[in-house]
Design an enzyme around this catalytic site. Structure first.
Site, PDB file in Angstrom:
ATOM      1  N   ASP A  74       0.854  -1.189   0.000  1.00 29.19           N
ATOM      2  CA  ASP A  74       0.000   0.000   0.000  1.00 29.19           C
ATOM      3  C   ASP A  74       0.892   1.241   0.000  1.00 29.19           C
ATOM      4  O   ASP A  74       2.112   1.124   0.066  1.00 29.19           O
ATOM      5  CB  ASP A  74      -0.950   0.010   1.212  1.00 29.19           C
ATOM      6  CG  ASP A  74      -0.214  -0.260   2.509  1.00 29.19           C
ATOM      7  OD1 ASP A  74       0.975   0.132   2.618  1.00 29.19           O
ATOM      8  OD2 ASP A  74      -0.806  -0.835   3.434  1.00 29.19           O
ATOM      9  N   ASP A  76       1.656   5.001   1.753  1.00 28.92           N
ATOM     10  CA  ASP A  76       1.421   5.912   2.879  1.00 28.92           C
ATOM     11  C   ASP A  76       1.934   7.290   2.480  1.00 28.92           C
ATOM     12  O   ASP A  76       2.997   7.409   1.859  1.00 28.92           O
ATOM     13  CB  ASP A  76       2.168   5.422   4.116  1.00 28.92           C
ATOM     14  CG  ASP A  76       1.772   4.003   4.494  1.00 28.92           C
ATOM     15  OD1 ASP A  76       0.594   3.786   4.804  1.00 28.92           O
ATOM     16  OD2 ASP A  76       2.647   3.106   4.452  1.00 28.92           O
ATOM     17  N   ASP A 156      10.237   4.146  12.692  1.00 26.65           N
ATOM     18  CA  ASP A 156      10.904   3.009  13.339  1.00 26.65           C
ATOM     19  C   ASP A 156      12.264   2.667  12.727  1.00 26.65           C
ATOM     20  O   ASP A 156      13.299   2.796  13.375  1.00 26.65           O
ATOM     21  CB  ASP A 156       9.978   1.776  13.414  1.00 26.65           C
ATOM     22  CG  ASP A 156       9.281   1.437  12.107  1.00 26.65           C
ATOM     23  OD1 ASP A 156       9.588   2.083  11.080  1.00 26.65           O
ATOM     24  OD2 ASP A 156       8.434   0.519  12.106  1.00 26.65           O
TER      25      ASP A 156
HETATM   26  P1  ATP Z   1       3.994  -2.534   4.907  1.00 24.71           P
HETATM   27  O1  ATP Z   1       2.844  -1.584   4.661  1.00 24.71           O
HETATM   28  O2  ATP Z   1       4.670  -3.004   3.695  1.00 24.71           O
HETATM   29  O3  ATP Z   1       3.662  -3.610   5.856  1.00 24.71           O
HETATM   30  P2  ATP Z   1       5.174  -0.209   6.098  1.00 24.71           P
HETATM   31  O4  ATP Z   1       6.605   0.112   6.404  1.00 24.71           O
HETATM   32  O5  ATP Z   1       4.491   0.682   5.122  1.00 24.71           O
HETATM   33  O6  ATP Z   1       5.133  -1.719   5.655  1.00 24.71           O
HETATM   34  P3  ATP Z   1       3.069   0.483   7.901  1.00 24.71           P
HETATM   35  O7  ATP Z   1       2.591  -0.250   9.092  1.00 24.71           O
HETATM   36  O8  ATP Z   1       2.173   0.648   6.738  1.00 24.71           O
HETATM   37  O9  ATP Z   1       4.411  -0.230   7.466  1.00 24.71           O
HETATM   38  O10 ATP Z   1       3.554   1.910   8.421  1.00 24.71           O
HETATM   39  C1  ATP Z   1       3.926   2.950   7.538  1.00 24.71           C
HETATM   40  C2  ATP Z   1       5.136   3.672   8.086  1.00 24.71           C
HETATM   41  O11 ATP Z   1       4.808   4.284   9.342  1.00 24.71           O
HETATM   42  C3  ATP Z   1       6.336   2.798   8.388  1.00 24.71           C
HETATM   43  O12 ATP Z   1       7.126   2.585   7.263  1.00 24.71           O
HETATM   44  C4  ATP Z   1       7.061   3.601   9.455  1.00 24.71           C
HETATM   45  O13 ATP Z   1       7.789   4.653   8.863  1.00 24.71           O
HETATM   46  C5  ATP Z   1       5.918   4.222  10.232  1.00 24.71           C
HETATM   47  N1  ATP Z   1       5.528   3.368  11.376  1.00 24.71           N
HETATM   48  C6  ATP Z   1       4.562   2.438  11.428  1.00 24.71           C
HETATM   49  N2  ATP Z   1       4.466   1.870  12.627  1.00 24.71           N
HETATM   50  C7  ATP Z   1       5.400   2.449  13.390  1.00 24.71           C
HETATM   51  C8  ATP Z   1       5.800   2.306  14.752  1.00 24.71           C
HETATM   52  N3  ATP Z   1       5.222   1.420  15.553  1.00 24.71           N
HETATM   53  N4  ATP Z   1       6.809   3.097  15.193  1.00 24.71           N
HETATM   54  C9  ATP Z   1       7.393   4.009  14.387  1.00 24.71           C
HETATM   55  N5  ATP Z   1       7.067   4.179  13.107  1.00 24.71           N
HETATM   56  C10 ATP Z   1       6.080   3.421  12.600  1.00 24.71           C
HETATM   57 MG    MG Z   2       2.426   0.611   4.551  1.00 16.98          MG
END
Ligand code: ATP
Ligand code: MG
Length: 460
Positions: A74, A76, A156
């Protein structure tokens, strides 16, 4: 280029300015993020925000995966617009979350998550207007808005903190994400212990990303986990459910399972299953691990083929070794097979809820899959067709196949059902026809109240 210079219409609550630094900016020819690979919906959101005068960046998994040449799950978006200002830009937009207020913008059938830049974490206790609330260092609400720089530092992992700027198509890197990405290194931003204290789920995210991307976990993370992992028990079980589903249905379940075990986190999420895996009986331990590994590798294969996977089936598979153990105990106390499975299923789910709160809509299906197993092992004749017509039959049959593949003694039953499912017409009729009895052995039907002549007269 310095992001976050434009502050009009927004007030900062800057809690940690010490980390403000100069980013490395990769101009368009120096990176591989192309608009052609960004979804139409995400582009529309980025341009709408920009045309309204806000900063707008693609961030997180979308940028990371595009840079790695992978298909993002997805997209963001991060912006300096507040949630209310975001809402004012779009026709279809919902603000969600309390711990972390986000905007969900719907464009056609796609939803794009839009977050306002937030300030980096700190031990703020109760921040102004309760925008950041911490309990023993764990951040339970975080809505302190900040600049792009601050937003980059509060994320993170460094590889999740790369920003694709829609204004000039550059990638902005404050935290050294780009070199980490090139070296397949998963590095937490800041001190791992502090970052895990703020949010213990980051430990699970470390496992998930390392498994999914095939990255090396930075030694600083590895070394911090033993002292921090028990903090997972403080996380609401509903949040753990969401993370567990992402871990095991994200296409790298096998690798995640082995990493979770190696880092001592599996036992915290699934204590009952861990007890089977660590059983003193070698046979039980081997059967449990063979079953779970088989289940997870078939889940990964389905995800790779873009076939549907469901949390209900996943939990049926994960918890099955614990159920079998419990059912054996109940059978030892004289319960029949079907009753033992039903009661054991209820107990195993109830205990697991204390750690990972499986929603009822999911656990009901999990238990239906289990409860059909005894019938699938014994049912023959016309009743089989009725069973095959039931809503959960396909999942229950797949589960029987899985049990056979993992070495349970149900291969024969499995083959029979497979033949039935592949047959039609006369072949199917023959399969479900009751076995012919020899006429000599056929008993005369008794009329109601009539005593069987073979029955002995009980002396008065
Ligand atoms: P995917 O969507 O592929 O699972 P993602 O990295 O996009 O991976 P998401 O959960 O969609 O993960 O979160 C989007 C972004 O928000 C992350 O890449 C990170 O930068 C930030 N993020 C999400 N959760 C946390 C957290 N618990 N602590 C700090 N930053 C976070
Ligand atoms: Mg994501």
């Amino acid at each position: 280029m310095r992001g976050g210079a434009r502050t009009a219409g927004r007030s900062f609550i800057n809690t940690d300015s010490s980390k403000i630094s100069t980013p490395v900016v990769y101009a368009r020819p120096e990176h591989s993020v192309s608009r052609a690979d960004i979804s139409r919906a995400a582009l529309k959101v980025l341009y709408t925000l920009r045309n309204a005068g806000y900063e707008a960046y693609l961030v997180g998994g979308g940028v990371r995966d595009l840079l790695l040449g992978r298909k993002p799950k997805d997209f963001d978006v991060a912006t300096d617009a507040t949630p209310e200002q975001i809402r004012a830009c779009f026709r279809s937009c919902r603000l969600i979350g309390r711990r972390f207020v986000l905007a969900h913008v719907r464009v056609g059938r796609e939803i794009v998550e839009v977050a306002t830049f937030r300030a980096a974490g700190g031990n703020a206790g109760e921040d102004r207007h309760q925008q950041r609330v911490t309990v023993n260092g764990r951040v339970v609400r975080d809505n302190v808005y900040g600049s792009l720089e601050e937003d980059a530092w509060r994320r993170d992992f460094s590889v999740n903190s790369l920003y694709y700027n829609i204004a000039d198509f550059s990638v902005v890197d404050y935290t050294g994400g780009m070199p980490d990405l090139k070296e397949s290194r998963l590095r937490l931003i800041g001190d791992p212990k502090l970052r895990f204290r703020e949010d213990p789920v980051r430990m699970l995210r470390a496992i998930r990303f390392a498994a999914k991307l095939g990255f090396r976990i930075d030694p600083a993370i590895r070394d911090a986990i033993p002292a921090c992992r028990e903090w997972l028990l403080e996380v609401p079980p509903s949040r753990l459910y969401e993370e567990v589903v992402k871990i095991f249905l994200g296409g790298a379940a096998c690798r995640s399972f082995s990493l979770l075990r190696r880092h001592g986190m599996f036992e915290l999420l699934f204590p009952d299953i861990d007890a089977c895996l660590a059983s003193e009986s070698e046979a039980e331990a081997e059967a449990a691990s063979a079953f779970i590994e088989r289940a997870l590798s078939s889940t990964d294969a389905r995800v790779a083929q873009e076939k549907p996977v469901t949390p209900a089936y996943l939990f049926a598979a994960l918890l099955w070794p614990a159920l079998r153990r419990e059912a054996d105990l109940l059978r030892g106390h004289g319960e029949g097979e079907a009753q033992a499975i039903e009661s054991a299923g209820a107990r195993v789910v109830a205990r697991e809820l204390a750690r990972v709160s499986i929603p009822r809509r999911c656990s009901i299906v999990t238990r239906e899959i289990w409860d059909m197993q005894p019938s699938l092992s014994t049912r023959r004749g016309r009743g089989a067709l009725g069973l095959a017509g039931r809503l959960r039959f396909r999942a229950a049959y797949d589960f029987l196949v899985l049990r056979a593949q993992a070495g349970e003694p149900v291969q024969e039953q499995c083959d029979w059902w497979t033949r039935l499912l592949e047959s039609e017409g006369e072949e199917r009729d023959a399969l479900v026809a009751p076995p012919a009895r020899s006429p000599r052995r056929r008993r005369r039907r008794r009329r109601r109240g009539q005593r069987d002549p073979a029955e002995h007269e009980t002396p008065a």
